[in-house]
Design an enzyme around this catalytic site. Structure first.
Site, PDB file in Angstrom:
ATOM      1  CD  GLU A  34       6.168   0.832   3.540  1.00 23.79           C
ATOM      2  OE1 GLU A  34       5.326   0.787   2.617  1.00 23.79           O
ATOM      3  OE2 GLU A  34       6.149   0.010   4.493  1.00 23.79           O
TER       4      GLU A  34
ATOM      5  CG  ASP B 102      26.525   2.421  -7.572  1.00 25.67           C
ATOM      6  OD1 ASP B 102      27.010   1.746  -8.513  1.00 25.67           O
ATOM      7  OD2 ASP B 102      26.189   3.620  -7.694  1.00 25.67           O
TER       8      ASP B 102
ATOM      9  CG  HIS C 276      -1.885  -1.055   1.311  1.00 23.33           C
ATOM     10  ND1 HIS C 276      -1.587  -2.317   1.781  1.00 23.33           N
ATOM     11  CD2 HIS C 276      -3.180  -1.076   0.929  1.00 23.33           C
ATOM     12  CE1 HIS C 276      -2.666  -3.068   1.692  1.00 23.33           C
ATOM     13  NE2 HIS C 276      -3.648  -2.351   1.182  1.00 23.33           N
TER      14      HIS C 276
END
Length: 158
Positions: free
Chosen positions: A114, A128, A77
């Site tokens: 989240e 990265d 959601h």
């Protein structure tokens, strides 16, 4: 273990209807690790990385990712987060960085995804930015440590 709530009676994936759930204060705490060579970690800590402040960039990436979780994970959601925090705890003795994610809201569904997304993307960003120095880095141990609120109440990892 309960039934899978993301499968309807026809066996198809669907988004869970949370409209009947009460609004409550919800919070999730997560962690993950990036394991690296000692000199890579020292370079980050000394501020000598060619790409700048690795932790600052990874923190922003993690926060942004938490806000985009519903775009990344199909049945999540979209949530109105009231707090997202990403912290870094260097652990030189173990040649790693611990990443801690915390998300909060007042809502009808939890914020574990989240907080997990925040930690995951922060770890990927750290990887990265440092991969040219240390291509053998490893992302480990991403998990939920605690959740608060909701019908099932508080939960903590053992």
């Amino acid at each position: 273990m309960g039934e899978f709530s993301h499968i309807n009676t026809d066996g198809e994936a669907n988004m869970v209807d949370v409209s009947g759930k009460e609004v409550s204060q919800r919070e999730a705490l997560t962690e993950g690790y990036v394991v690296m060579q000692a000199d890579t970690l020292q370079r980050i800590l000394d501020g000598g990385h060619d790409k700048g402040d690795v932790f600052a960039v990874a923190r922003i990436a993690g926060i942004q990712a938490a806000k985009q979780t519903a775009q990344l994970i199909p049945l999540c959601h979209p949530l109105m987060l009231s707090k997202v925090a990403v912290e870094f705890e260097p652990q030189p003795d173990q040649q790693r960085v611990r990443i801690i994610g915390r998300c909060k809201l007042s809502g009808q569904t939890g914020v574990e995804m989240e907080a997990l997304t925040a930690v995951s993307v922060a770890a990927l960003t750290l990887f990265d930015m440092c991969k040219a120095l240390d291509p053998a880095m490893r992302i480990d141990g991403i998990r939920v440590l605690e959740k608060r609120g909701g019908k099932n109440g508080d939960w903590s990892a053992q």
